[in-house]
Design a protein around this motif. Structure first.
Motif, PDB file in Angstrom:
ATOM      1  N   LEU A 101       0.812  -1.217   0.000  1.00  0.00           N
ATOM      2  CA  LEU A 101       0.000   0.000   0.000  1.00  0.00           C
ATOM      3  C   LEU A 101       0.842   1.264   0.000  1.00  0.00           C
ATOM      4  CD1 LEU A 101      -2.842  -0.958   2.532  1.00  0.00           C
ATOM      5  CD2 LEU A 101      -2.702  -1.375   0.070  1.00  0.00           C
ATOM      6  N   SER A 102       2.159   1.105   0.161  1.00  0.00           N
ATOM      7  CA  SER A 102       3.079   2.245   0.230  1.00  0.00           C
ATOM      8  C   SER A 102       2.617   3.238   1.294  1.00  0.00           C
ATOM      9  CB  SER A 102       3.193   2.937  -1.130  1.00  0.00           C
ATOM     10  OG  SER A 102       4.249   3.886  -1.123  1.00  0.00           O
ATOM     11  N   VAL A 103       2.605   2.763   2.536  1.00  0.00           N
ATOM     12  CA  VAL A 103       2.133   3.555   3.669  1.00  0.00           C
ATOM     13  C   VAL A 103       3.120   3.442   4.829  1.00  0.00           C
ATOM     14  CG1 VAL A 103      -0.298   3.285   3.064  1.00  0.00           C
ATOM     15  CG2 VAL A 103       0.786   1.611   4.599  1.00  0.00           C
ATOM     16  N   ILE A 104       3.028   4.410   5.737  1.00  0.00           N
ATOM     17  CA  ILE A 104       3.660   4.276   7.036  1.00  0.00           C
ATOM     18  C   ILE A 104       2.698   3.491   7.916  1.00  0.00           C
ATOM     19  CG2 ILE A 104       4.534   5.480   9.073  1.00  0.00           C
ATOM     20  CD1 ILE A 104       6.243   6.049   6.682  1.00  0.00           C
ATOM     21  N   LEU A 105       3.208   2.486   8.593  1.00  0.00           N
ATOM     22  CA  LEU A 105       2.356   1.637   9.425  1.00  0.00           C
ATOM     23  C   LEU A 105       2.726   1.844  10.892  1.00  0.00           C
ATOM     24  CD1 LEU A 105       0.191  -0.405   8.411  1.00  0.00           C
ATOM     25  CD2 LEU A 105       1.789  -2.221   8.966  1.00  0.00           C
ATOM     26  N   VAL A 106       1.716   2.079  11.717  1.00  0.00           N
ATOM     27  CA  VAL A 106       1.888   2.211  13.162  1.00  0.00           C
ATOM     28  C   VAL A 106       1.100   1.078  13.813  1.00  0.00           C
ATOM     29  CG1 VAL A 106       1.637   3.703  15.166  1.00  0.00           C
ATOM     30  CG2 VAL A 106       2.004   4.717  12.901  1.00  0.00           C
ATOM     31  N   VAL A 107       1.796   0.201  14.558  1.00  0.00           N
ATOM     32  CA  VAL A 107       1.161  -1.015  15.068  1.00  0.00           C
ATOM     33  C   VAL A 107       1.378  -1.113  16.577  1.00  0.00           C
ATOM     34  CG1 VAL A 107       0.911  -3.501  14.733  1.00  0.00           C
ATOM     35  CG2 VAL A 107       1.796  -2.078  12.868  1.00  0.00           C
ATOM     36  N   PRO A 108       0.366  -0.767  17.380  1.00  0.00           N
ATOM     37  CA  PRO A 108       0.539  -0.840  18.836  1.00  0.00           C
ATOM     38  C   PRO A 108       0.140  -2.194  19.409  1.00  0.00           C
ATOM     39  CG  PRO A 108      -1.553   0.192  18.331  1.00  0.00           C
ATOM     40  CD  PRO A 108      -0.913  -0.153  16.996  1.00  0.00           C
ATOM     41  N   ASP A 109       0.805  -2.577  20.470  1.00  0.00           N
ATOM     42  CA  ASP A 109       0.324  -3.666  21.306  1.00  0.00           C
ATOM     43  C   ASP A 109      -0.596  -3.082  22.377  1.00  0.00           C
ATOM     44  OD1 ASP A 109       1.132  -6.083  20.311  1.00  0.00           O
ATOM     45  OD2 ASP A 109       2.987  -6.189  21.475  1.00  0.00           O
TER      46      ASP A 109
END
Length: 328
Positions: A101-109
Protein backbone atom coordinates in the motif's frame (compact mmCIF):
# COMPACT_ATOMS: atom_id res chain seq x y z
CA UNK A 1 -9.61 -29.63 54.47
CA UNK A 2 -7.80 -27.60 51.80
CA UNK A 3 -8.47 -27.96 48.10
CA UNK A 4 -6.12 -27.30 45.22
CA UNK A 5 -7.28 -24.67 42.71
CA UNK A 6 -8.92 -26.14 39.63
CA UNK A 7 -9.42 -24.81 36.10
CA UNK A 8 -12.69 -22.95 35.56
CA UNK A 9 -11.95 -21.47 32.11
CA UNK A 10 -9.58 -22.87 29.49
CA UNK A 11 -8.76 -21.28 26.15
CA UNK A 12 -7.14 -23.98 24.02
CA UNK A 13 -4.66 -24.71 26.81
CA UNK A 14 -2.98 -21.35 26.18
CA UNK A 15 -4.77 -19.42 28.94
CA UNK A 16 -6.35 -20.96 32.02
CA UNK A 17 -8.26 -19.28 34.83
CA UNK A 18 -8.32 -21.18 38.14
CA UNK A 19 -10.94 -21.32 40.85
CA UNK A 20 -8.86 -19.09 43.14
CA UNK A 21 -8.70 -16.38 40.45
CA UNK A 22 -5.11 -17.11 39.43
CA UNK A 23 -4.23 -17.18 35.74
CA UNK A 24 -1.79 -19.35 33.83
CA UNK A 25 -0.62 -18.15 30.42
CA UNK A 26 1.41 -20.41 28.14
CA UNK A 27 4.35 -18.23 27.10
CA UNK A 28 6.02 -20.56 24.59
CA UNK A 29 3.38 -20.74 21.87
CA UNK A 30 4.58 -22.67 18.82
CA UNK A 31 4.47 -20.27 15.86
CA UNK A 32 7.07 -22.14 13.83
CA UNK A 33 4.67 -22.67 10.92
CA UNK A 34 4.88 -18.94 10.23
CA UNK A 35 8.23 -17.99 8.73
CA UNK A 36 9.06 -14.30 8.48
CA UNK A 37 9.17 -13.13 4.86
CA UNK A 38 11.25 -9.96 4.79
CA UNK A 39 12.68 -8.83 1.47
CA UNK A 40 14.28 -5.74 2.99
CA UNK A 41 11.96 -3.28 1.24
CA UNK A 42 10.52 -2.06 4.57
CA UNK A 43 12.36 -0.81 7.64
CA UNK A 44 10.84 -1.07 11.10
CA UNK A 45 11.56 -0.28 14.71
CA UNK A 46 9.83 -0.59 18.09
CA UNK A 47 9.21 2.20 20.56
CA UNK A 48 7.57 2.45 23.99
CA UNK A 49 4.44 4.62 23.88
CA UNK A 50 3.45 4.06 27.53
CA UNK A 51 6.44 3.76 29.85
CA UNK A 52 4.26 3.22 32.93
CA UNK A 53 2.64 0.11 31.43
CA UNK A 54 5.65 -0.78 29.24
CA UNK A 55 3.48 -0.82 26.12
CA UNK A 56 5.20 -0.68 22.76
CA UNK A 57 4.36 -0.03 19.15
CA UNK A 58 6.14 -0.82 15.91
CA UNK A 59 6.67 1.65 13.06
CA UNK A 60 7.09 0.44 9.47
CA UNK A 61 8.31 2.56 6.55
CA UNK A 62 8.98 1.58 2.92
CA UNK A 63 12.67 2.11 2.16
CA UNK A 64 11.83 3.64 -1.21
CA UNK A 65 9.77 6.48 0.30
CA UNK A 66 10.73 9.91 -1.05
CA UNK A 67 7.59 11.85 -0.13
CA UNK A 68 4.88 11.97 2.50
CA UNK A 69 2.89 8.75 2.73
CA UNK A 70 -0.56 7.92 4.10
CA UNK A 71 -0.55 6.47 7.59
CA UNK A 72 -2.19 3.20 8.55
CA UNK A 73 -2.82 2.56 12.23
CA UNK A 74 -3.02 -1.23 12.42
CA UNK A 75 -4.75 -2.94 15.35
CA UNK A 76 -3.86 -6.64 15.60
CA UNK A 77 -6.24 -9.42 16.56
CA UNK A 78 -6.12 -12.16 19.17
CA UNK A 79 -9.54 -12.02 20.81
CA UNK A 80 -8.17 -9.45 23.29
CA UNK A 81 -6.41 -12.35 25.01
CA UNK A 82 -3.57 -13.31 22.67
CA UNK A 83 -1.11 -12.10 20.04
CA UNK A 84 1.33 -9.25 19.56
CA UNK A 85 2.90 -7.33 16.71
CA UNK A 86 5.99 -9.45 17.42
CA UNK A 87 4.23 -12.64 16.29
CA UNK A 88 5.63 -13.67 12.88
CA UNK A 89 2.24 -13.88 11.11
CA UNK A 90 1.32 -10.37 12.26
CA UNK A 91 4.78 -9.05 11.35
CA UNK A 92 4.53 -10.61 7.88
CA UNK A 93 1.15 -9.00 7.30
CA UNK A 94 2.44 -5.61 8.42
CA UNK A 95 5.49 -5.82 6.16
CA UNK A 96 3.16 -6.71 3.31
CA UNK A 97 0.73 -3.86 4.01
CA UNK A 98 3.49 -1.26 4.27
CA UNK A 99 5.03 -2.40 0.99
CA UNK A 100 1.90 -3.13 -1.05
CA UNK A 101 0.00 0.00 0.00
CA UNK A 102 3.08 2.25 0.23
CA UNK A 103 2.13 3.55 3.67
CA UNK A 104 3.66 4.28 7.04
CA UNK A 105 2.36 1.64 9.43
CA UNK A 106 1.89 2.21 13.16
CA UNK A 107 1.16 -1.02 15.07
CA UNK A 108 0.54 -0.84 18.84
CA UNK A 109 0.32 -3.67 21.31
CA UNK A 110 -2.21 -3.50 24.13
CA UNK A 111 -2.68 -5.15 27.50
CA UNK A 112 -4.19 -8.62 27.29
CA UNK A 113 -7.16 -10.17 29.04
CA UNK A 114 -7.98 -11.88 31.33
CA UNK A 115 -5.21 -10.18 33.32
CA UNK A 116 -6.47 -6.87 31.92
CA UNK A 117 -10.10 -7.06 30.87
CA UNK A 118 -11.87 -4.65 28.57
CA UNK A 119 -11.82 -1.69 28.24
CA UNK A 120 -8.02 -2.00 28.74
CA UNK A 121 -7.37 -2.76 25.04
CA UNK A 122 -9.62 0.14 23.96
CA UNK A 123 -7.86 2.53 26.34
CA UNK A 124 -4.38 1.45 25.24
CA UNK A 125 -5.19 1.84 21.55
CA UNK A 126 -6.35 5.41 22.18
CA UNK A 127 -3.27 6.12 24.31
CA UNK A 128 -1.03 5.09 21.40
CA UNK A 129 -2.95 7.43 19.08
CA UNK A 130 -2.50 10.28 21.54
CA UNK A 131 1.21 9.47 21.83
CA UNK A 132 1.48 9.83 18.07
CA UNK A 133 -0.42 13.13 18.21
CA UNK A 134 1.84 14.45 20.97
CA UNK A 135 4.97 13.47 19.07
CA UNK A 136 3.93 15.73 16.24
CA UNK A 137 2.62 18.64 18.29
CA UNK A 138 5.60 18.79 20.62
CA UNK A 139 8.12 18.51 17.76
CA UNK A 140 10.10 15.84 19.59
CA UNK A 141 10.51 13.67 16.54
CA UNK A 142 14.04 14.88 15.78
CA UNK A 143 15.50 13.44 18.98
CA UNK A 144 13.27 10.44 19.52
CA UNK A 145 12.60 9.07 16.07
CA UNK A 146 16.15 9.38 14.80
CA UNK A 147 17.25 7.19 17.68
CA UNK A 148 14.51 4.63 17.36
CA UNK A 149 14.42 4.27 13.58
CA UNK A 150 17.99 4.98 12.56
CA UNK A 151 16.66 6.21 9.20
CA UNK A 152 16.36 9.95 9.69
CA UNK A 153 13.24 11.82 10.68
CA UNK A 154 10.42 9.45 9.82
CA UNK A 155 7.87 12.14 10.61
CA UNK A 156 8.96 13.88 7.40
CA UNK A 157 7.15 11.03 5.64
CA UNK A 158 3.95 11.14 7.71
CA UNK A 159 0.91 12.53 5.89
CA UNK A 160 -1.24 13.10 8.95
CA UNK A 161 -4.06 14.39 6.77
CA UNK A 162 -4.47 10.90 5.29
CA UNK A 163 -4.78 8.61 8.26
CA UNK A 164 -6.59 5.26 8.12
CA UNK A 165 -7.29 2.68 10.80
CA UNK A 166 -7.23 -1.04 9.97
CA UNK A 167 -8.39 -3.50 12.62
CA UNK A 168 -7.94 -7.26 12.38
CA UNK A 169 -10.54 -9.39 14.22
CA UNK A 170 -10.61 -8.03 17.80
CA UNK A 171 -8.61 -5.13 16.37
CA UNK A 172 -11.65 -4.52 14.17
CA UNK A 173 -13.75 -4.32 17.34
CA UNK A 174 -11.36 -1.69 18.69
CA UNK A 175 -11.62 0.15 15.36
CA UNK A 176 -15.42 0.21 15.72
CA UNK A 177 -15.21 1.72 19.18
CA UNK A 178 -12.66 4.31 18.00
CA UNK A 179 -14.92 5.25 15.08
CA UNK A 180 -17.86 5.79 17.44
CA UNK A 181 -15.73 7.64 19.97
CA UNK A 182 -13.80 9.93 17.60
CA UNK A 183 -16.52 10.90 15.14
CA UNK A 184 -15.93 12.13 11.58
CA UNK A 185 -12.39 13.35 10.93
CA UNK A 186 -11.31 12.81 14.57
CA UNK A 187 -11.09 16.54 15.51
CA UNK A 188 -9.79 15.74 19.01
CA UNK A 189 -6.71 14.12 17.43
CA UNK A 190 -5.67 17.10 15.26
CA UNK A 191 -3.35 17.19 13.29
CA UNK A 192 -4.25 13.54 12.75
CA UNK A 193 -7.25 13.36 10.44
CA UNK A 194 -8.82 9.92 10.17
CA UNK A 195 -10.27 9.39 6.69
CA UNK A 196 -11.68 5.91 7.06
CA UNK A 197 -11.69 2.56 8.81
CA UNK A 198 -11.06 -0.95 7.50
CA UNK A 199 -12.45 -3.73 9.67
CA UNK A 200 -11.13 -7.18 8.84
CA UNK A 201 -13.63 -9.69 10.27
CA UNK A 202 -14.39 -7.59 13.35
CA UNK A 203 -14.88 -9.72 16.44
CA UNK A 204 -18.42 -9.02 17.68
CA UNK A 205 -20.65 -11.05 19.97
CA UNK A 206 -24.22 -11.44 21.13
CA UNK A 207 -26.27 -13.78 23.26
CA UNK A 208 -28.56 -14.78 20.40
CA UNK A 209 -26.82 -17.14 17.98
CA UNK A 210 -26.61 -16.37 14.30
CA UNK A 211 -26.71 -19.02 11.59
CA UNK A 212 -22.99 -19.04 10.80
CA UNK A 213 -22.23 -19.35 14.51
CA UNK A 214 -24.35 -22.49 14.67
CA UNK A 215 -23.34 -23.97 11.32
CA UNK A 216 -19.86 -22.46 10.85
CA UNK A 217 -17.13 -24.64 9.34
CA UNK A 218 -14.13 -22.58 10.47
CA UNK A 219 -12.09 -25.13 12.40
CA UNK A 220 -9.88 -22.60 14.18
CA UNK A 221 -12.22 -19.87 15.39
CA UNK A 222 -15.23 -21.89 16.53
CA UNK A 223 -18.20 -20.46 18.40
CA UNK A 224 -16.96 -22.27 21.51
CA UNK A 225 -13.58 -20.52 21.28
CA UNK A 226 -15.31 -17.19 20.69
CA UNK A 227 -17.46 -17.70 23.80
CA UNK A 228 -14.38 -18.42 25.93
CA UNK A 229 -12.56 -15.36 24.58
CA UNK A 230 -15.53 -13.17 25.49
CA UNK A 231 -15.75 -14.71 28.97
CA UNK A 232 -12.08 -13.93 29.49
CA UNK A 233 -12.07 -10.42 28.05
CA UNK A 234 -15.39 -8.87 29.12
CA UNK A 235 -15.81 -7.43 32.62
CA UNK A 236 -16.51 -10.28 35.05
CA UNK A 237 -20.13 -11.36 35.00
CA UNK A 238 -21.07 -9.48 31.80
CA UNK A 239 -22.70 -11.24 28.85
CA UNK A 240 -21.95 -11.10 25.14
CA UNK A 241 -24.65 -8.42 24.83
CA UNK A 242 -22.39 -5.98 26.67
CA UNK A 243 -21.66 -2.86 24.55
CA UNK A 244 -17.99 -3.90 24.33
CA UNK A 245 -19.06 -7.00 22.38
CA UNK A 246 -22.42 -6.26 20.76
CA UNK A 247 -22.82 -2.95 18.88
CA UNK A 248 -26.59 -3.53 18.84
CA UNK A 249 -27.05 -4.91 22.35
CA UNK A 250 -29.79 -3.63 24.68
CA UNK A 251 -27.36 -1.32 26.51
CA UNK A 252 -25.32 -0.24 23.46
CA UNK A 253 -25.51 3.37 22.27
CA UNK A 254 -27.63 3.85 19.16
CA UNK A 255 -25.53 4.09 16.02
CA UNK A 256 -28.38 5.47 13.92
CA UNK A 257 -27.88 9.14 14.80
CA UNK A 258 -24.07 9.05 14.99
CA UNK A 259 -21.90 10.36 12.16
CA UNK A 260 -19.11 8.00 11.17
CA UNK A 261 -16.17 8.06 8.79
CA UNK A 262 -16.33 5.72 5.76
CA UNK A 263 -15.91 2.06 6.67
CA UNK A 264 -14.75 -0.93 4.62
CA UNK A 265 -15.85 -4.23 6.17
CA UNK A 266 -14.28 -7.54 5.18
CA UNK A 267 -15.22 -11.06 6.20
CA UNK A 268 -14.43 -14.60 5.07
CA UNK A 269 -17.25 -16.62 3.54
CA UNK A 270 -16.48 -19.67 5.64
CA UNK A 271 -15.92 -18.16 9.05
CA UNK A 272 -18.03 -18.44 12.16
CA UNK A 273 -18.50 -14.67 12.47
CA UNK A 274 -19.70 -14.08 8.90
CA UNK A 275 -23.40 -13.51 9.61
CA UNK A 276 -22.73 -11.26 12.59
CA UNK A 277 -20.30 -9.12 10.59
CA UNK A 278 -22.70 -9.00 7.66
CA UNK A 279 -25.52 -7.92 9.99
CA UNK A 280 -23.29 -5.13 11.35
CA UNK A 281 -22.56 -3.88 7.82
CA UNK A 282 -26.20 -4.05 6.74
CA UNK A 283 -27.40 -2.15 9.82
CA UNK A 284 -24.88 0.63 9.23
CA UNK A 285 -25.93 0.84 5.59
CA UNK A 286 -29.57 0.94 6.70
CA UNK A 287 -28.66 3.88 8.95
CA UNK A 288 -27.20 5.72 5.96
CA UNK A 289 -23.52 5.34 6.84
CA UNK A 290 -20.86 5.14 4.13
CA UNK A 291 -20.10 1.43 4.32
CA UNK A 292 -18.67 -1.02 1.83
CA UNK A 293 -18.96 -4.73 2.56
CA UNK A 294 -17.07 -7.54 0.84
CA UNK A 295 -16.69 -11.30 1.35
CA UNK A 296 -13.60 -13.33 0.47
CA UNK A 297 -12.90 -17.03 0.16
CA UNK A 298 -11.15 -18.65 3.09
CA UNK A 299 -11.26 -18.92 6.85
CA UNK A 300 -10.71 -16.36 9.58
CA UNK A 301 -7.41 -14.50 9.20
CA UNK A 302 -6.50 -15.80 5.72
CA UNK A 303 -4.67 -12.53 4.98
CA UNK A 304 -2.61 -12.89 8.16
CA UNK A 305 -1.71 -16.53 7.65
CA UNK A 306 -0.69 -16.05 4.00
CA UNK A 307 -0.40 -12.34 3.08
CA UNK A 308 1.06 -13.18 -0.35
CA UNK A 309 -1.75 -15.42 -1.60
CA UNK A 310 -3.95 -14.44 -4.54
CA UNK A 311 -6.93 -13.79 -2.28
CA UNK A 312 -4.78 -11.64 0.03
CA UNK A 313 -3.56 -9.67 -2.99
CA UNK A 314 -7.19 -9.04 -3.96
CA UNK A 315 -7.94 -7.85 -0.44
CA UNK A 316 -4.99 -5.46 -0.44
CA UNK A 317 -6.09 -4.06 -3.81
CA UNK A 318 -9.55 -3.43 -2.37
CA UNK A 319 -8.07 -1.64 0.65
CA UNK A 320 -5.90 0.48 -1.65
CA UNK A 321 -8.94 1.49 -3.71
CA UNK A 322 -10.78 2.44 -0.52
CA UNK A 323 -7.88 4.55 0.70
CA UNK A 324 -7.48 6.33 -2.63
CA UNK A 325 -11.20 7.05 -2.74
CA UNK A 326 -11.29 8.68 0.67
CA UNK A 327 -7.88 10.34 0.82
CA UNK A 328 -7.77 14.12 0.88
Amino acid sequence: MSYLPYVVEDCQGVIQIFSDGSIHRQENIDLSRFQVIDDGSVVWKDHCYDKHLNLKLRLYKPKSATKKLPIVYFLHGGGFCNASFTWPNCHNLCLRIASALSVILVVPDHRLAPEHRLPAAFDDSLTALKWLQEMVISHKSDQLVNRMMGIGDIFDYFDFDNFFIIGDSSGGTIAHHLAVQQGPGSPVLTPIKIRGYVMLAPFFGGQERMKSEVEGTDEWLTVETMDILWKMSLPIGKSRDHPFANPFGPMSPSLELLELDPILIIVSKDETMKDRVKFYAEKLQEYGKVVRYSEFDGEHGFYRNDPYSDVSNSLLNLIKEFMVQYSS
